[in-house]
Design a protein around this motif. Structure first.
Motif, PDB file in Angstrom:
ATOM      1  N   ALA A   1       0.928  -1.279  -0.344  1.00 57.68           N
ATOM      2  CA  ALA A   1      -0.020   0.001  -0.004  1.00 57.68           C
ATOM      3  C   ALA A   1       0.912   1.189   0.011  1.00 57.68           C
ATOM      4  CB  ALA A   1      -0.733  -0.012   1.157  1.00 57.68           C
ATOM      5  N   ALA A   2       1.930   1.294   0.731  1.00 56.71           N
ATOM      6  CA  ALA A   2       2.887   2.312   0.724  1.00 56.71           C
ATOM      7  C   ALA A   2       3.636   2.597  -0.535  1.00 56.71           C
ATOM      8  CB  ALA A   2       3.819   2.125   1.749  1.00 56.71           C
ATOM      9  N   LYS A   3       3.868   1.523  -1.225  1.00 61.70           N
ATOM     10  CA  LYS A   3       4.478   1.562  -2.598  1.00 61.70           C
ATOM     11  C   LYS A   3       3.605   1.946  -3.732  1.00 61.70           C
ATOM     12  CE  LYS A   3       6.847  -1.422  -6.254  1.00 61.70           C
ATOM     13  NZ  LYS A   3       7.056  -0.109  -7.026  1.00 61.70           N
ATOM     14  N   TYR A   4       2.524   1.798  -3.923  1.00 64.53           N
ATOM     15  CA  TYR A   4       1.578   1.754  -5.185  1.00 64.53           C
ATOM     16  C   TYR A   4       0.526   3.067  -4.611  1.00 64.53           C
ATOM     17  CZ  TYR A   4       3.055  -2.377  -7.161  1.00 64.53           C
ATOM     18  OH  TYR A   4       4.045  -3.226  -7.986  1.00 64.53           O
ATOM     19  N   THR A   5       0.569   3.481  -3.426  1.00 64.50           N
ATOM     20  CA  THR A   5      -0.314   4.643  -2.951  1.00 64.50           C
ATOM     21  C   THR A   5      -1.850   4.379  -3.544  1.00 64.50           C
ATOM     22  OG1 THR A   5       0.285   5.964  -4.691  1.00 64.50           O
ATOM     23  CG2 THR A   5       1.576   5.975  -2.745  1.00 64.50           C
ATOM     24  N   THR A   6      -2.305   3.288  -3.952  1.00 65.44           N
ATOM     25  CA  THR A   6      -3.730   2.985  -4.202  1.00 65.44           C
ATOM     26  C   THR A   6      -4.220   1.814  -3.028  1.00 65.44           C
ATOM     27  OG1 THR A   6      -2.970   1.441  -5.890  1.00 65.44           O
ATOM     28  CG2 THR A   6      -3.290   3.414  -6.537  1.00 65.44           C
ATOM     29  N   LEU A   7      -4.966   2.245  -2.251  1.00 69.16           N
ATOM     30  CA  LEU A   7      -5.259   1.285  -1.329  1.00 69.16           C
ATOM     31  C   LEU A   7      -6.384   0.350  -1.685  1.00 69.16           C
ATOM     32  CD1 LEU A   7      -5.406   0.799   1.798  1.00 69.16           C
ATOM     33  CD2 LEU A   7      -7.339   2.442   2.092  1.00 69.16           C
ATOM     34  N   LEU A   8      -7.215   0.631  -2.451  1.00 71.12           N
ATOM     35  CA  LEU A   8      -8.349  -0.394  -2.812  1.00 71.12           C
ATOM     36  C   LEU A   8      -7.633  -1.522  -3.806  1.00 71.12           C
ATOM     37  CD1 LEU A   8     -11.228  -1.298  -2.272  1.00 71.12           C
ATOM     38  CD2 LEU A   8     -11.740   0.111  -4.455  1.00 71.12           C
ATOM     39  N   PRO A   9      -6.822  -1.271  -4.707  1.00 75.52           N
ATOM     40  CA  PRO A   9      -6.254  -2.326  -5.256  1.00 75.52           C
ATOM     41  C   PRO A   9      -5.657  -3.244  -4.671  1.00 75.52           C
ATOM     42  CG  PRO A   9      -6.159  -0.413  -6.823  1.00 75.52           C
ATOM     43  CD  PRO A   9      -6.642   0.017  -5.376  1.00 75.52           C
ATOM     44  N   VAL A  10      -4.755  -2.598  -3.643  1.00 76.88           N
ATOM     45  CA  VAL A  10      -3.766  -3.504  -2.850  1.00 76.88           C
ATOM     46  C   VAL A  10      -4.577  -4.310  -2.032  1.00 76.88           C
ATOM     47  CG1 VAL A  10      -1.982  -3.409  -1.082  1.00 76.88           C
ATOM     48  CG2 VAL A  10      -1.871  -1.806  -3.180  1.00 76.88           C
ATOM     49  N   VAL A  11      -5.742  -3.654  -1.196  1.00 79.47           N
ATOM     50  CA  VAL A  11      -6.328  -4.617  -0.217  1.00 79.47           C
ATOM     51  C   VAL A  11      -7.105  -5.621  -1.185  1.00 79.47           C
ATOM     52  CG1 VAL A  11      -8.338  -4.600   1.259  1.00 79.47           C
ATOM     53  CG2 VAL A  11      -6.479  -2.627   1.377  1.00 79.47           C
ATOM     54  N   LEU A  12      -7.679  -5.256  -2.325  1.00 75.46           N
ATOM     55  CA  LEU A  12      -8.632  -6.407  -2.861  1.00 75.46           C
ATOM     56  C   LEU A  12      -7.474  -7.503  -3.352  1.00 75.46           C
ATOM     57  CD1 LEU A  12     -10.793  -4.084  -5.370  1.00 75.46           C
ATOM     58  CD2 LEU A  12     -11.541  -5.568  -3.368  1.00 75.46           C
ATOM     59  N   GLY A  13      -6.331  -7.172  -3.762  1.00 68.72           N
ATOM     60  CA  GLY A  13      -5.417  -8.142  -4.277  1.00 68.72           C
ATOM     61  C   GLY A  13      -4.887  -8.964  -3.393  1.00 68.72           C
ATOM     62  N   THR A  14      -4.438  -8.303  -2.101  1.00 71.13           N
ATOM     63  CA  THR A  14      -3.975  -9.013  -0.982  1.00 71.13           C
ATOM     64  C   THR A  14      -5.048  -9.998  -0.314  1.00 71.13           C
ATOM     65  OG1 THR A  14      -4.284  -7.161   0.779  1.00 71.13           O
ATOM     66  CG2 THR A  14      -2.051  -7.522  -0.301  1.00 71.13           C
ATOM     67  N   THR A  15      -6.214  -9.739  -0.395  1.00 75.07           N
ATOM     68  CA  THR A  15      -7.351 -10.312   0.075  1.00 75.07           C
ATOM     69  C   THR A  15      -7.462 -11.697  -0.848  1.00 75.07           C
ATOM     70  OG1 THR A  15      -8.279  -8.489   1.185  1.00 75.07           O
ATOM     71  CG2 THR A  15      -9.660 -10.324   0.663  1.00 75.07           C
ATOM     72  N   LEU A  16      -7.607 -11.221  -2.196  1.00 72.40           N
ATOM     73  CA  LEU A  16      -7.674 -12.305  -3.002  1.00 72.40           C
ATOM     74  C   LEU A  16      -6.540 -13.364  -3.167  1.00 72.40           C
ATOM     75  CD1 LEU A  16      -9.190 -13.978  -5.551  1.00 72.40           C
ATOM     76  CD2 LEU A  16      -7.799 -12.153  -7.204  1.00 72.40           C
ATOM     77  N   GLY A  17      -5.477 -12.630  -3.092  1.00 72.61           N
ATOM     78  CA  GLY A  17      -4.053 -13.655  -2.754  1.00 72.61           C
ATOM     79  C   GLY A  17      -4.205 -14.568  -1.413  1.00 72.61           C
ATOM     80  N   MET A  18      -4.818 -14.274  -0.279  1.00 74.91           N
ATOM     81  CA  MET A  18      -5.199 -14.728   0.758  1.00 74.91           C
ATOM     82  C   MET A  18      -6.071 -15.930   0.401  1.00 74.91           C
ATOM     83  SD  MET A  18      -3.275 -13.936   3.623  1.00 74.91           S
ATOM     84  CE  MET A  18      -4.454 -14.342   5.228  1.00 74.91           C
ATOM     85  N   MET A  19      -7.179 -15.707  -0.260  1.00 74.41           N
ATOM     86  CA  MET A  19      -8.146 -16.617  -0.537  1.00 74.41           C
ATOM     87  C   MET A  19      -7.634 -17.607  -1.366  1.00 74.41           C
ATOM     88  SD  MET A  19     -10.479 -15.571   1.460  1.00 74.41           S
ATOM     89  CE  MET A  19     -11.754 -16.452   1.403  1.00 74.41           C
ATOM     90  N   LEU A  20      -7.005 -17.448  -2.362  1.00 72.59           N
ATOM     91  CA  LEU A  20      -6.309 -18.203  -3.229  1.00 72.59           C
ATOM     92  C   LEU A  20      -5.509 -19.476  -2.491  1.00 72.59           C
ATOM     93  CD1 LEU A  20      -5.368 -15.895  -6.456  1.00 72.59           C
ATOM     94  CD2 LEU A  20      -7.214 -17.739  -6.373  1.00 72.59           C
ATOM     95  N   ALA A  21      -4.892 -19.122  -1.441  1.00 67.00           N
ATOM     96  CA  ALA A  21      -4.113 -19.716  -0.600  1.00 67.00           C
ATOM     97  C   ALA A  21      -4.681 -20.684   0.322  1.00 67.00           C
ATOM     98  CB  ALA A  21      -2.846 -19.067  -0.245  1.00 67.00           C
ATOM     99  N   ASN A  22      -5.713 -19.996   1.010  1.00 68.53           N
ATOM    100  CA  ASN A  22      -6.466 -20.500   2.183  1.00 68.53           C
ATOM    101  C   ASN A  22      -7.679 -21.410   1.603  1.00 68.53           C
ATOM    102  OD1 ASN A  22      -4.689 -19.990   4.416  1.00 68.53           O
ATOM    103  ND2 ASN A  22      -5.170 -17.854   3.924  1.00 68.53           N
TER     104      ASN A  22
END
Length: 193
Positions: A127-148
């Motif tokens: 989130a600090a690198k991309y400064t775009t909160l929503l795409p980062v949170v959506l992406g990290t959440t999807l990544g968590m779901m893909l693994a879990n």
């Protein structure tokens, strides 16, 4: 779109063999009700990663671009090293409040286990690198779901077949490359041009 895709890929790789994935396996074995567990993981991840992403976005506003570049670069390099250390599930992470039901117990246990975890720290940094909160949170959440989600649905069978060391090494290389790109970004741009 880049922030979303990178966030999804990094977190999905980082989560394999992580303590929260181990917690997913434990919850699936304990409750044997996959859908409330999956819903609980999703709810806990959205809240946790939103707060982590918000922290990353706020840190970016407080620090100047030079300080932020160094902090992010070093953070990504540290994450690369951390990826090579196998996670273990602590007894405290496995304590589940049974009177909250499967969904509630999963939300609480997963949210607490995710605090200070690799994927939460990665979310702050992304989130600090991309400064775009929503795409980062959506992406990290999807990544968590893909693994879990597969961990919950397929249990230990899937966990035993995944080459966890290889996955962690790939994730470490990606984090190291991101760290180098961030640290050398302006030099790389000048060199390429």
């Amino acid at each position: 779109m880049e922030a979303f895709l990178i966030s999804t890929g990094i977190v999905a790789l980082a989560e394999i063999g992580d303590k929260t994935q181990l917690l997913s396996l434990l919850l699936a074995a304990k409750f044997r009700k996959p859908w409330p567990i999956i819903a609980g993981i999703f709810a806990a991840t959205v809240v946790n990663h939103f707060l982590a992403g918000l922290a990353g976005a706020l840190i970016t506003q407080w620090l100047g671009p030079d300080a932020m570049r160094w902090i992010l670069g070093i953070s990504f390099l540290a994450m690369a090293g951390w990826m090579l250390i196998p996670d273990k599930l602590d007894d405290e992470d496995t304590k589940v409040v049974d009177n909250l039901g499967v969904f509630g117990a999963t939300v609480i246990a997963f949210f607490l286990a995710e605090m200070g975890d690799k994927t939460q720290i990665a979310t702050v940094a992304l989130a600090a690198k991309y400064t775009t909160l929503l795409p980062v949170v959506l992406g990290t959440t999807l990544g968590m779901m893909l693994a879990n989600v597969p961990a919950v649905l397929l249990g230990e069978v899937a966990a035993k077949k995944l080459p966890i060391k290889l996955v962690h090494m790939v994730a470490a290389v990606i984090f190291a490359m991101l760290g180098m790109v961030v640290l050398l970004g302006s030099q790389l741009s000048a060199w390429i041009a």
